[in-house]
Design a protein around this motif. Sequence first.
Motif, PDB file in Angstrom:
ATOM      1  N   LEU A  90       0.827  -1.208   0.000  1.00 42.64           N
ATOM      2  CA  LEU A  90       0.000   0.000   0.000  1.00 42.64           C
ATOM      3  C   LEU A  90       0.862   1.260   0.000  1.00 42.64           C
ATOM      4  O   LEU A  90       0.574   2.236  -0.707  1.00 42.64           O
ATOM      5  CB  LEU A  90      -0.935  -0.019   1.203  1.00 42.64           C
ATOM      6  N   VAL A  91       1.927   1.254   0.796  1.00 37.86           N
ATOM      7  CA  VAL A  91       2.830   2.413   0.859  1.00 37.86           C
ATOM      8  C   VAL A  91       3.497   2.649  -0.498  1.00 37.86           C
ATOM      9  O   VAL A  91       3.682   3.798  -0.929  1.00 37.86           O
ATOM     10  CB  VAL A  91       3.894   2.199   1.960  1.00 37.86           C
ATOM     11  N   LEU A  92       3.850   1.551  -1.170  1.00 38.62           N
ATOM     12  CA  LEU A  92       4.470   1.688  -2.488  1.00 38.62           C
ATOM     13  C   LEU A  92       3.462   2.139  -3.553  1.00 38.62           C
ATOM     14  O   LEU A  92       3.801   2.889  -4.468  1.00 38.62           O
ATOM     15  CB  LEU A  92       5.096   0.353  -2.917  1.00 38.62           C
ATOM     16  N   ALA A  93       2.205   1.673  -3.418  1.00 40.44           N
ATOM     17  CA  ALA A  93       1.214   1.916  -4.480  1.00 40.44           C
ATOM     18  C   ALA A  93       0.549   3.276  -4.374  1.00 40.44           C
ATOM     19  O   ALA A  93       0.223   3.890  -5.409  1.00 40.44           O
ATOM     20  CB  ALA A  93       0.157   0.816  -4.451  1.00 40.44           C
ATOM     21  N   LEU A  94       0.329   3.784  -3.156  1.00 38.23           N
ATOM     22  CA  LEU A  94      -0.437   5.027  -3.023  1.00 38.23           C
ATOM     23  C   LEU A  94       0.172   6.213  -3.777  1.00 38.23           C
ATOM     24  O   LEU A  94      -0.574   6.994  -4.395  1.00 38.23           O
ATOM     25  CB  LEU A  94      -0.618   5.366  -1.542  1.00 38.23           C
ATOM     26  N   PRO A  95       1.489   6.435  -3.749  1.00 39.97           N
ATOM     27  CA  PRO A  95       2.030   7.565  -4.533  1.00 39.97           C
ATOM     28  C   PRO A  95       1.752   7.431  -6.038  1.00 39.97           C
ATOM     29  O   PRO A  95       1.628   8.441  -6.730  1.00 39.97           O
ATOM     30  CB  PRO A  95       3.541   7.493  -4.256  1.00 39.97           C
ATOM     31  N   VAL A  96       1.635   6.178  -6.521  1.00 37.98           N
ATOM     32  CA  VAL A  96       1.398   5.972  -7.958  1.00 37.98           C
ATOM     33  C   VAL A  96      -0.075   6.186  -8.288  1.00 37.98           C
ATOM     34  O   VAL A  96      -0.425   7.000  -9.138  1.00 37.98           O
ATOM     35  CB  VAL A  96       1.846   4.562  -8.394  1.00 37.98           C
ATOM     36  N   TYR A 153      -4.147  -6.793  -7.784  1.00 35.19           N
ATOM     37  CA  TYR A 153      -3.956  -6.113  -9.056  1.00 35.19           C
ATOM     38  C   TYR A 153      -3.233  -4.780  -8.890  1.00 35.19           C
ATOM     39  O   TYR A 153      -3.364  -3.893  -9.725  1.00 35.19           O
ATOM     40  CB  TYR A 153      -5.322  -5.846  -9.715  1.00 35.19           C
ATOM     41  N   LEU A 154      -2.479  -4.640  -7.821  1.00 33.46           N
ATOM     42  CA  LEU A 154      -1.783  -3.376  -7.629  1.00 33.46           C
ATOM     43  C   LEU A 154      -0.772  -3.116  -8.741  1.00 33.46           C
ATOM     44  O   LEU A 154      -0.541  -1.971  -9.133  1.00 33.46           O
ATOM     45  CB  LEU A 154      -1.077  -3.355  -6.273  1.00 33.46           C
ATOM     46  N   GLU A 155      -0.143  -4.177  -9.251  1.00 34.74           N
ATOM     47  CA  GLU A 155       0.807  -3.976 -10.349  1.00 34.74           C
ATOM     48  C   GLU A 155       0.089  -3.515 -11.614  1.00 34.74           C
ATOM     49  O   GLU A 155       0.638  -2.761 -12.423  1.00 34.74           O
ATOM     50  CB  GLU A 155       1.628  -5.248 -10.606  1.00 34.74           C
ATOM     51  N   VAL A 156      -1.185  -3.923 -11.780  1.00 34.57           N
ATOM     52  CA  VAL A 156      -1.977  -3.440 -12.922  1.00 34.57           C
ATOM     53  C   VAL A 156      -2.288  -1.957 -12.743  1.00 34.57           C
ATOM     54  O   VAL A 156      -2.145  -1.151 -13.670  1.00 34.57           O
ATOM     55  CB  VAL A 156      -3.270  -4.256 -13.072  1.00 34.57           C
ATOM     56  N   ALA A 157      -2.730  -1.575 -11.537  1.00 37.83           N
ATOM     57  CA  ALA A 157      -3.036  -0.169 -11.270  1.00 37.83           C
ATOM     58  C   ALA A 157      -1.807   0.705 -11.479  1.00 37.83           C
ATOM     59  O   ALA A 157      -1.872   1.776 -12.110  1.00 37.83           O
ATOM     60  CB  ALA A 157      -3.566  -0.003  -9.853  1.00 37.83           C
ATOM     61  N   ALA A 158      -0.665   0.265 -10.959  1.00 36.40           N
ATOM     62  CA  ALA A 158       0.570   1.036 -11.132  1.00 36.40           C
ATOM     63  C   ALA A 158       1.032   1.017 -12.579  1.00 36.40           C
ATOM     64  O   ALA A 158       1.511   2.034 -13.107  1.00 36.40           O
ATOM     65  CB  ALA A 158       1.663   0.469 -10.221  1.00 36.40           C
ATOM     66  N   GLY A 159       0.889  -0.138 -13.234  1.00 32.46           N
ATOM     67  CA  GLY A 159       1.325  -0.249 -14.629  1.00 32.46           C
ATOM     68  C   GLY A 159       0.491   0.605 -15.556  1.00 32.46           C
ATOM     69  O   GLY A 159       1.027   1.263 -16.454  1.00 32.46           O
TER      70      GLY A 159
END
Length: 760
Positions: free
Chosen positions: A132-138, A204-210
């Motif tokens: 979550l910490v890694l994904a929120l800025p993206v 699917y966080l990698e999808v959201a970030a991607g």
Amino acid sequence: MKSLTADSTGVGRRVELSVSGMTCAACSARIERKLNKLDGVHATVNYAARRASVTAASSVDDALLVETVEKAGYQAAVLAPASEAEPDDDRARDLWRRMVVSIALFVPICDLSLLFMFLPQARFTGWQWLLLVLALPVVGWAAWPLHRAALINARHRASSMDTLVSLGITAATGWSLYAMFFQTGSAGDAVGWRLLLRPEGAIYLEVAAGVTAFVLAGRYVEARAHRNAGDALRELAALGAKAVTVLLDDGSQRQVPVDELGVGQRFLVRAGETIGTDGRVVDGQAAVDCSAMTGESVPVEVIANDEVVGGTVVLNGWLVVEATRVGQDTQLAAMVRMVEEAQSGKAAVQRLADRISAYFVPAVLVAAAGTLLGWLLAVGSPQEAFTAALAVLVIACPCALGLATPTALMVASGRAAQLGIFIKGYRSLESTQDIDTVVLDKTGTVTDGRMTVVEVSCVPDVDVRRVLRLAGAVEDVSEHAVAAAISSHARAELETLPQVERFAGMPGLGATGIVEGHDVLVGRAKLFHERGLVLPEDLDRTRRKWEQQGNTTVVVGCDGSAVAVIAVADRVKPSAAAAVAELHRIGLRTVMLTGDNDATARKVAEEVGIGEVIAEVLPDEKVEVVRRLQSEGRAVAVVGDGVNDAPALACADLGLAIGSGTHVAINAADIVLVREDLTAVPDSIRLARRTLRTIRGNLVWAFGYNVAALPLAALGLLNPLIAAAAMALSSVLVVSNSQRLRRFSGSTAHRDGDTALPEA
């Protein structure tokens, strides 16, 4: 740029709006639709250029246009006259920062998401919070422009590409949070195909970030391409001088802003300075660098009475110039307007794409919902249903459709301007594809148009100086190239010429007037025959001999009798033969059309390689010749430079005007060639055709991509992450294909680029 032009009703003005906030073709289509609903308004919105070109009735206020755009959810501002919109560097920098952050975080998010999804035993206490910490800025900060645009659209009950992207990012993030915190899941089979049908508890966080990273990367490439495509136009607009040294009546000098310069004022231009505006040299001599305006690399020597163009640079010597055109009437301003108008054009198929894009996003939302429901009913797996629906949302963005035409037009029109070619919009491009016959005017087009007197023959007892005095006085009033040659020669011999009274010009035949009490007639032999005036046998024999040698002849009559014949010669342009050869090489027939005598015309045609000659044609007959060729099934392009060429230029399927010609001819043409080198004619046709191929290739790719990708996504055969990359790649490919037009080379350069570009 804002300037007065006629609208479809015959009255109106042109307004250029800078529009920000557009993210896809659906945005531009929506703004265009809103503006066109206003009474007395016709608007074209260019998504790639971020501009709205509006022709509005005088009763429509600028504020209303801006307000209409803002009510649609975007920002707009009226561009001031003669201004060039600033490049969107701030937007590119912002996109770059967000893209770098999203890519930097996407890599660890992707690695950890896949690791924890397929190897649950690798999970540790608090692993969800790390992701979550890694994904929120993206998905929060980096993707915020996408979410903001989607919210603005929703507030206006509209949708766009950002709606799809924002929904995709939000859905992927929301599902991931649910899976991470509320589903335990189990280890799945990590075989490649399992990436498509994810195990229970998949995230699917990698999808959201991607998706965020790929969309931002695509938009950054678009922004950079827009900046590069506009470079040529900005360079052209920047050619003008900012200040000029005006010569005052008392002999003093004063430097003033070029905007304050008026017609008739004289100004000084020293070596190294830019000529402030179009004008006529009244004193001095200098070599002028015209390369930035015309593409010509060789400086032009100018002296008194020569015309000069604003934006060109004096290399040596000095000039005193009298301003003849200022402000928006100058050639530089006209060229900038033509490039801007060309860049705002749209192909018929592009307009269809824009209309489709307006309904495309709602249709995709329905399709995604239908996909979700269909999968739930068919297999009962929420995981697989969500994967397929998410892929549909992500893959379907219609961005590439909106970029297909404008990016190619921006690059092509900018490159053409660098080559001294100015295309007046997409219709002019479309006209080049069917052209099979090129009709070239002789004087001023195939030849230099600067004729000189080479010989004078008089009947016995008539003095040559007397003939020059009478003929020079009549021709001094006329603007024809032959008349200018005779009057200039007469002035050089006699210094002064008498006044002419009751002057009457007969286009294509000659002129008449009263000089010192004598009735003087100067013109073609045909004019004398029509009036029943017989040329003495010796004089007529001399006339025919000179014409057989390739000279143009003018008969001089005084008080009802032919008294002299003057031979005038015009030099063939050095580039004419190469230009004709190039036209033949690309499969075009050439015809020379001229009002000159047949023998002279055929000699010039033979010298440059033109096989078909139509000579001794009056100006109004040129239109009939063009129509006759068209009735024979030919698609005709006409190349000319004079007032008498304007009707034929307007009548032709494609009109090409030599830029050094009259404003009437330039206004009637579809393409303007400011380069003196006649190879600009085949270059313009080759570039136009190549641009058409590029645009069609872009549209084929964009349409084909969506048609092929959507069914794959709906059937669950497309991973959402791959869908995001493919969506961004489609826009990048369209932009990159258009950018290849920047490498187009002229006829004198290597022609490897003459082959067709890949079209799909």
